[in-house]
Design an enzyme around this catalytic site. Structure first.
Site: not given
Length: 157
Positions: A41, A46-48, A51
Site C-alpha cells: 500500500a 514500511a512501503c515509503a 520506495a
C-alpha cells in the site's frame, strides 16, 4: 497456493498504468534488467521506507543496468500522491485487480494478528534483459531489503 516464479522462468509480461496514467509494459524494458517489486500500500510507513530506499539507490542501480518498477493494488491517483509525497523518480504501477501480482506469485494468503486473508505479499522479482527471472524473493522485509538485494546482485562489492 499461488505458484511462485523461479529463476529461469519466463517473466509474465504486463501493461499497467503508472502514477501519471501512462501505460508501462515489461516488454518495453526488454534489453535491460528490471527490478519489479510488489508492495502492499502506497503512503504507509514500511512501503515509503522501501520506495525511498529504491529512490536513493536508483542512479547506481540504473548505471549497473537495472530499471525499477514498483507495483501495488493502489489506484493511479493514490500512486500519484505517493510519488509526490516521497519524491519518487521511478514508475509506480497500479494493479487494482491484482492480476499481475497473481501471475508473479505475489498475491496470496497472509496472516496478521491471527486473521487470515488474501493480500499482496511483499516480493521482488529481477527480470533479466532476456525476459527471464534472474532472482525471485518473496515475503521480503521493507527495511533493509534494497541493501540486501544489492548484495545479492553483487552490486556492493
Amino acid at each position: 497456493m499461488v505458484e511462485r516464479l523461479i529463476p529461469g522462468a519466463v517473466a509474465p509480461d504486463f501493461s499497467l498504468k503508472d502514477s501519471a496514467g501512462k501505460t508501462v509494459s515489461l516488454k518495453g524494458n526488454r534489453g535491460r534488467s528490471t527490478i519489479v517489486y510488489f508492495y502492499p500500500a502506497a503512503s504507509t510507513p514500511a512501503c515509503a521506507k522501501q520506495a525511498c530506499d529504491f529512490r536513493d539507490t536508483l542512479a547506481s542501480l540504473q548505471s549497473a543496468g537495472y530499471d525499477v518498477l514498483g507495483i501495488s493494488p493502489d489506484p493511479v491517483l493514490k500512486l500519484a500522491a505517493f510519488v509526490e509525497e516521497e519524491g519518487l523518480t521511478f514508475p509506480l504501477l497500479s494493479d487494482e485487480d491484482h492480476a499481475v501480482a497473481e501471475s508473479y506469485g505475489a498475491w496470496g494468503e497472509k496472516k496478521n494478528y491471527g486473521r487470515t486473508y488474501q493480500g499482496l505479499i511483499r516480493s521482488t522479482i529481477v527480470v533479466g534483459a532476456d525476459g527471464t527471472v534472474a532472482v525471485a524473493q518473496y515475503n521480503v522485509r521493507a527495511t533493509g531489503h534494497v541493501a540486501k538485494l544489492r548484495r545479492d546482485l553483487l552490486l556492493d562489492e
